[in-house]
Write a protein that holds these residues in place. Sequence first.
Motif, PDB file in Angstrom:
ATOM      1  N   GLY A 121      -9.969  58.350 -75.744  1.00  0.00           N
ATOM      2  CA  GLY A 121     -10.620  59.090 -74.673  1.00  0.00           C
ATOM      3  C   GLY A 121     -11.365  58.220 -73.682  1.00  0.00           C
ATOM      4  N   GLU A 122     -11.559  56.951 -73.986  1.00  0.00           N
ATOM      5  CA  GLU A 122     -12.182  56.026 -73.040  1.00  0.00           C
ATOM      6  C   GLU A 122     -11.159  55.612 -71.980  1.00  0.00           C
ATOM      7  N   THR A 123     -11.657  54.935 -70.938  1.00  0.00           N
ATOM      8  CA  THR A 123     -10.755  54.391 -69.917  1.00  0.00           C
ATOM      9  C   THR A 123     -10.993  52.891 -69.798  1.00  0.00           C
ATOM     10  N   SER A 124      -9.935  52.159 -69.521  1.00  0.00           N
ATOM     11  CA  SER A 124     -10.032  50.704 -69.396  1.00  0.00           C
ATOM     12  C   SER A 124      -8.945  50.194 -68.465  1.00  0.00           C
ATOM     13  N   PHE A 125      -9.309  49.200 -67.645  1.00  0.00           N
ATOM     14  CA  PHE A 125      -8.323  48.530 -66.793  1.00  0.00           C
ATOM     15  C   PHE A 125      -7.582  47.422 -67.544  1.00  0.00           C
ATOM     16  N   ARG A 126      -7.914  47.192 -68.813  1.00  0.00           N
ATOM     17  CA  ARG A 126      -7.316  46.058 -69.495  1.00  0.00           C
ATOM     18  C   ARG A 126      -5.777  46.143 -69.582  1.00  0.00           C
ATOM     19  N   PRO A 127      -5.187  47.328 -69.836  1.00  0.00           N
ATOM     20  CA  PRO A 127      -3.717  47.364 -69.817  1.00  0.00           C
ATOM     21  C   PRO A 127      -3.136  46.983 -68.458  1.00  0.00           C
ATOM     22  N   PHE A 128      -3.823  47.381 -67.381  1.00  0.00           N
ATOM     23  CA  PHE A 128      -3.374  47.080 -66.015  1.00  0.00           C
ATOM     24  C   PHE A 128      -3.482  45.581 -65.735  1.00  0.00           C
ATOM     25  N   THR A 129      -4.637  44.981 -66.031  1.00  0.00           N
ATOM     26  CA  THR A 129      -4.795  43.554 -65.754  1.00  0.00           C
ATOM     27  C   THR A 129      -3.895  42.719 -66.675  1.00  0.00           C
ATOM     28  N   ASP A 130      -3.733  43.160 -67.919  1.00  0.00           N
ATOM     29  CA  ASP A 130      -2.842  42.420 -68.820  1.00  0.00           C
ATOM     30  C   ASP A 130      -1.413  42.414 -68.283  1.00  0.00           C
ATOM     31  N   ARG A 131      -0.982  43.549 -67.737  1.00  0.00           N
ATOM     32  CA  ARG A 131       0.389  43.631 -67.213  1.00  0.00           C
ATOM     33  C   ARG A 131       0.580  42.678 -66.039  1.00  0.00           C
ATOM     34  N   LEU A 132      -0.380  42.650 -65.118  1.00  0.00           N
ATOM     35  CA  LEU A 132      -0.255  41.778 -63.948  1.00  0.00           C
ATOM     36  C   LEU A 132      -0.432  40.309 -64.330  1.00  0.00           C
ATOM     37  N   HIS A 133      -1.326  40.029 -65.268  1.00  0.00           N
ATOM     38  CA  HIS A 133      -1.459  38.650 -65.736  1.00  0.00           C
ATOM     39  C   HIS A 133      -0.173  38.165 -66.384  1.00  0.00           C
ATOM     40  N   ALA A 134       0.507  39.062 -67.093  1.00  0.00           N
ATOM     41  CA  ALA A 134       1.781  38.687 -67.717  1.00  0.00           C
ATOM     42  C   ALA A 134       2.838  38.364 -66.673  1.00  0.00           C
ATOM     43  N   MET A 135       2.673  38.920 -65.446  1.00  0.00           N
ATOM     44  CA  MET A 135       3.573  38.627 -64.338  1.00  0.00           C
ATOM     45  C   MET A 135       3.110  37.395 -63.556  1.00  0.00           C
ATOM     46  N   ASN A 136       2.066  36.714 -64.078  1.00  0.00           N
ATOM     47  CA  ASN A 136       1.522  35.499 -63.474  1.00  0.00           C
ATOM     48  C   ASN A 136       0.779  35.772 -62.170  1.00  0.00           C
ATOM     49  N   PHE A 137       0.148  36.939 -62.077  1.00  0.00           N
ATOM     50  CA  PHE A 137      -0.733  37.252 -60.962  1.00  0.00           C
ATOM     51  C   PHE A 137      -2.183  37.166 -61.400  1.00  0.00           C
ATOM     52  N   LYS A 138      -3.076  36.980 -60.425  1.00  0.00           N
ATOM     53  CA  LYS A 138      -4.504  37.207 -60.586  1.00  0.00           C
ATOM     54  C   LYS A 138      -4.789  38.626 -60.102  1.00  0.00           C
ATOM     55  N   VAL A 139      -5.915  39.202 -60.566  1.00  0.00           N
ATOM     56  CA  VAL A 139      -6.175  40.603 -60.263  1.00  0.00           C
ATOM     57  C   VAL A 139      -7.608  40.772 -59.762  1.00  0.00           C
ATOM     58  N   GLY A 140      -7.766  41.557 -58.680  1.00  0.00           N
ATOM     59  CA  GLY A 140      -9.078  41.782 -58.094  1.00  0.00           C
ATOM     60  C   GLY A 140      -9.491  43.232 -58.120  1.00  0.00           C
ATOM     61  N   ILE A 141     -10.790  43.474 -58.157  1.00  0.00           N
ATOM     62  CA  ILE A 141     -11.359  44.813 -58.166  1.00  0.00           C
ATOM     63  C   ILE A 141     -12.372  44.921 -57.039  1.00  0.00           C
ATOM     64  N   TYR A 142     -12.857  46.133 -56.793  1.00  0.00           N
ATOM     65  CA  TYR A 142     -13.711  46.427 -55.643  1.00  0.00           C
ATOM     66  C   TYR A 142     -14.948  47.187 -56.102  1.00  0.00           C
ATOM     67  N   THR A 143     -16.095  46.871 -55.491  1.00  0.00           N
ATOM     68  CA  THR A 143     -17.305  47.658 -55.698  1.00  0.00           C
ATOM     69  C   THR A 143     -18.178  47.549 -54.454  1.00  0.00           C
ATOM     70  N   ASP A 144     -19.365  48.100 -54.530  1.00  0.00           N
ATOM     71  CA  ASP A 144     -20.333  48.049 -53.426  1.00  0.00           C
ATOM     72  C   ASP A 144     -21.642  47.510 -53.953  1.00  0.00           C
ATOM     73  N   ILE A 145     -22.384  46.819 -53.109  1.00  0.00           N
ATOM     74  CA  ILE A 145     -23.659  46.251 -53.499  1.00  0.00           C
ATOM     75  C   ILE A 145     -24.752  47.317 -53.563  1.00  0.00           C
ATOM     76  N   GLY A 146     -24.500  48.483 -52.951  1.00  0.00           N
ATOM     77  CA  GLY A 146     -25.455  49.586 -52.987  1.00  0.00           C
ATOM     78  C   GLY A 146     -25.150  50.562 -54.106  1.00  0.00           C
ATOM     79  N   ARG A 147     -25.798  51.741 -54.036  1.00  0.00           N
ATOM     80  CA  ARG A 147     -25.559  52.760 -55.070  1.00  0.00           C
ATOM     81  C   ARG A 147     -24.262  53.509 -54.845  1.00  0.00           C
ATOM     82  N   ASN A 148     -23.882  53.656 -53.585  1.00  0.00           N
ATOM     83  CA  ASN A 148     -22.672  54.394 -53.229  1.00  0.00           C
ATOM     84  C   ASN A 148     -21.704  53.485 -52.492  1.00  0.00           C
TER      85      ASN A 148
END
Length: 465
Positions: A121-148
Amino acid sequence: MPTDHSRALLVRRKTVLSLMLLAALTAASVHAEETAPTPVPHTAPIRQMAPTMGWNPWNAFRTEVTEDKIIAIAETLNRSGLKAAGYRYINIDDGWWLKRRADGRIIIRTTMFPSAALPDGETSFRPFTDRLHAMNFKVGIYTDIGRNVCSQAWDAKSPNLPTGSQAEREVGSMGHQTEDMRLFFGEWNFDLVKVDACGLADFGPDRPYVKNDTYRALKPAIIRGRPDLSDINGVESLYRDLKAAITQVRPNDDVILSICTWGEADVARWGHKYGQQWRTSADIRANWASMLHNFDTAVSGITATPSGRGNDPDMLEIGNGDFDVRHLTEARAHMSMWAIIGAPLILGSDLTKWSQDLIDIAGNRNVIAVNQDIAGRPRVISSDARIQIITRPLSTPGTQAVALINRGANPQTASVNRAQLGLTATSEVTLRDLWLDTTQKLVGDVLTVTLAPRETFLVLITTQP
């Protein structure tokens, strides 16, 4: 083998390029409503590295991106040869989050990223990043420095805005820097984070979506275009603390922090202390005027940074609008301009729809080599509303790249002389057209080239060191 387009360009170049002897050219506080965390100092210097190369979905899909679309892009990068040319970062942008739980953990939107749904029931990006790493890619994510985040202020009709209570919709990093960075770079194993700043600019008490209690008010720390009214020290401290939180997880400094304050809050002064790249302008648009504006902001910041690098005029619009398959001259110019100043090369188009011409432009190894060379700082030789000439020394002794840019809609003649390039009067000079991959000698003291509307001539100049 050269394409028909390349042959046509070569014929035209031979008719317009002349090397001749001419006369020389005449040339408010971020923490006002909450207690600030104790700053964690980060004093280690940022490792010097070549500009980032990769892909980001925002210009193509905004928040309406899916895992399948991203994987299709990764497969296209691989199949087309663009990954082999250096485009190795696959980044996700705004829209990936569903909500922030009461315990602080961010829940991923599994309708967008189905592989994130775990059996417990939890969520994780690890399957996604593992798949792209296996394809020899680096992977980036996005956030904001504020609350929203930016989509909450600017994409009200997006189907992928965070859901839940006011607190659950606060998916930005403010107040959660340590736990978010542990999640991103520890548990989820990302390699890059782009950190926007809409949360510091767009959630003041006067905003309609704040007045109706959709979002909690935060006194703006960034007033766009008004550094005198912005809380520059407060903004810097938040990025400093975020960098320190990253370092606690990945102390070997192999994570890229992409700072996105759009040139605000005096980022040119402090960005290099914490990030490998920092935005110098508002978001790019797929038109010539916007591209020139963003380019100019990066050029003007070249001398303000210790390394002469890191200035990010935003993603490449190759494949979109004024830079699509019908505008190959503009696409080559766009690529040349980002290359000469060492800007990050982040593609922002749906690559699955690209023609070979666009692939050849983005994948030109000669041009990419200029971009990735970390030896020298760009220098503007001359600039006006019509013609701009920029040079940059490269790591091979006696070698420099020079861009002669026609900024306007009419043909122009551009010239640069030996003295402007730092060449002696008697040295033998070789000129290599980096788009046509042709070589010839400089005859006389001046390089003169006739440029089509919006054309950039990118040349490698080699002489005895």
